[in-house]
Scaffold this active site. Structure first.
Site, PDB file in Angstrom:
ATOM      1  N   HIS A   1       4.313   7.376   0.994  1.00 55.32           N
ATOM      2  CA  HIS A   1       4.909   6.093   0.604  1.00 55.32           C
ATOM      3  C   HIS A   1       4.565   5.007   1.617  1.00 55.32           C
ATOM      4  O   HIS A   1       5.222   3.980   1.703  1.00 55.32           O
ATOM      5  CB  HIS A   1       6.431   6.204   0.516  1.00 55.32           C
ATOM      6  CG  HIS A   1       6.881   7.315  -0.348  1.00 55.32           C
ATOM      7  ND1 HIS A   1       7.098   8.583   0.150  1.00 55.32           N
ATOM      8  CD2 HIS A   1       7.135   7.375  -1.674  1.00 55.32           C
ATOM      9  CE1 HIS A   1       7.470   9.366  -0.855  1.00 55.32           C
ATOM     10  NE2 HIS A   1       7.501   8.666  -1.962  1.00 55.32           N
TER      11      HIS A   1
ATOM     12  N   HIS B   1       3.200   8.800  -8.442  1.00 52.07           N
ATOM     13  CA  HIS B   1       2.302   9.664  -7.666  1.00 52.07           C
ATOM     14  C   HIS B   1       1.487  10.596  -8.566  1.00 52.07           C
ATOM     15  O   HIS B   1       0.962  11.603  -8.104  1.00 52.07           O
ATOM     16  CB  HIS B   1       3.106  10.540  -6.701  1.00 52.07           C
ATOM     17  CG  HIS B   1       3.977   9.781  -5.751  1.00 52.07           C
ATOM     18  ND1 HIS B   1       3.460   9.043  -4.722  1.00 52.07           N
ATOM     19  CD2 HIS B   1       5.320   9.633  -5.686  1.00 52.07           C
ATOM     20  CE1 HIS B   1       4.457   8.476  -4.050  1.00 52.07           C
ATOM     21  NE2 HIS B   1       5.599   8.815  -4.614  1.00 52.07           N
TER      22      HIS B   1
END
Lengths: 343, 343
Positions: free
Chosen positions: B221, B59
């Site tokens: 996600h 991320h």
């Protein structure tokens, strides 16, 4: 097309409305709203040489993100992937130019060169002291003996930043042009493209490529490169690219190289940091210190996947300018302390 | 898979080798190399409360890019899309903790919560003063009356930055926890996902979506959201999202809202600036001033296309902390002068 904008007619101006309302360093020009200028224009008070560039949009944050203290005085914003017109560039030159003269930086692509040269001629007719400085660094576009025919690639950011810092110090037009030419002489770049971006003009991918292949040397608009490579461990790809860069402009053991790892838009930070790491290790294996890196997606082609490696062998003066503070919406802090970390 | 790495086994550590060799603000921890700490750890000299967070990688730049002065003291780096183990988080807590105590920030996702809670209990057993502070802001994950069950989304960056600045000032553990809870209470986020990213673990797209549809409320996600929208002018999408945010946490005319427009990775700067502009205009139509924006791809899910809008109604203290200077690899300068520009 899955792009988040309102319409093709308004996309550039909607972006610019957002840009000037987000960042206090910049504002729209008084002569034309497609010119982005520093919020505090310094032209006469400081007898500062002014720096500007015109370019097509769609590659953000370059170049409008680099307008501000210690960097550019203005950016002339064209339509997506289209050079601004000579008239628009002339508006930019006219707005910023003061007593100390102006440098129009031009990333060497045909439309930018034609319109930029025309604009400088028109400005000279108006009595403005302005010099056009073409920037080129992509080793895949022409061999070393014809390097002046190369196109501009992300290594041009060395020129933006180094001249920006030097101009802020109050150096003369002649000194800055000579410095820019010397940085250009010392800069090499090579790119690798992995996946296409979608053009906001056509809604279609900008090229196609087999699932296991990478293009070497592609330009920022999808211009053809010098060959293909197979997808594999990135260390092998970086080795190959660094060898080509050093074959083009040799660096001896003990040399230092400033490095730009530029992402084209859709390549992750994890990948870019890994590419930087492999570049650093590869250079170290030849006794060359990789220093003061700039790592991120600064010259983009929409969400294209890929990256470029740029190397500059700096003089002490260039290195000091590269790491000097600046205050713009998007240029990062670069710290020459990196030199000590990696030596 | 067209990702630029060496192997799945080494991808996180290759990235971290690149990260610590690029940025002088950070280094690997002494107890475990998967803990990234400030290069100049201040724990005892200044009696400073320490802030850290653990999270899965993939991320970036969050959260390791926010380690440094005025922000985080450490980041515990898990495998791709996987929470770090309790033992690893404990190593991080143990390394940084000093006399003034420690706050473990946890972006609320099940693995992070379980391992983070376990790590704080283990640390307490070792005599360390540590408080876990769950962060949650995604309005699509639970209704307002169950907001404590929401998941962490990019609005958590308000907590990182505001607590980071306040901790640097020397505030107490209790004061900082209370401040973090109050920021959390005032923050709402809603996301829209447009195109999937490719997981570096599977080589496959993380979801599929028809060519003319957008997911509203998807998590970082790919967790399910609250519905779908048709692709159209982005102003309509932003209107709809801002209405949902204000329905969840009303702001009255005359209020100010700090704004984060976060890109998920593959969304261009042109799109993000346009989204910011539409958000600003929409809020202004209700008498609300959008101020001090943070615009860019800071919490990414590989090259996923999409974005989120986060709003914080700040107190004067929160606003001062949000705009305070910091020195980290990736957190941008945010200037409260924006307030004047847009009022």
């Amino acid at each position: 097309m899955k792009k988040l904008f309102n319409s093709q007619e308004t996309m550039v101006d909607d972006m610019l409305d957002g840009f000037v309302s987000a960042y206090p360093q910049v504002q729209r020009g008084a002569r034309d709203p497609r010119v982005i200028v520093r919020a505090k224009n310094k032209k006469d008070a400081d007898k500062k040489v002014m720096l500007l560039i015109g370019n097509g949009s769609g590659h953000e944050p370059i170049a409008m993100g680099f307008v501000g203290q210690g960097l550019l005085d203005a950016n002339v914003v064209g339509d997506v992937f289209a050079a601004p017109s000579a008239d628009l560039i002339l508006d930019g030159i006219t707005e910023v130019s003061g007593e100390a003269g102006t440098i129009l930086l031009i990333s060497q692509h045909s439309g930018d060169m034609i319109n930029g040269r025309a604009a400088t001629m028109l400005a000279e007719d108006d009595g403005i002291k302005v010099v056009a400085l073409p920037m080129y660094d992509d080793i895949s576009a022409a061999p070393p003996e014809r390097r002046h025919r190369r196109r501009g690639a992300p290594g041009t950011m060395f020129i933006y930043k180094i001249l920006g810092a030097a101009a802020e110090e109050g150096r003369s037009l002649e000194a800055l042009v000579a410095l820019g030419q010397e940085v250009r002489e010392r800069t090499v770049t090579l790119a690798a493209a992995v996946t296409p971006g979608v053009s906001p003009l056509t809604g279609k991918p900008m090229f196609s490529l087999p699932d296991d292949e990478i293009f070497l040397g592609m330009g920022v608009h999808g211009e053809p490169g010098i060959g293909r490579a197979k997808v594999g461990p990135v260390s092998g790809l970086v080795d190959q690219m660094v060898e080509k860069l050093l074959a083009d402009r040799p660096l001896s053991s003990g040399a230092k190289a400033c490095v730009i790892i530029n992402g084209m838009g859709g390549t992750t930070q994890m990948e870019l940091l890994t590419i930087w790491n492999e570049t650093r290790v590869k250079l170290a294996s030849k006794g060359i210190s990789a220093i003061a890196p700039m790592i991120g997606s600064y010259v983009t082609t929409q969400e294209m996947g890929g990256f470029s490696i740029s190397l500059l062998e700096p003089t002490d003066d260039m290195l000091a300018c590269w790491c000097a503070p600046s205050d713009t919406p998007h240029f990062p802090a670069i710290d020459c302390a990196y030199e000590d970390l990696n030596s």
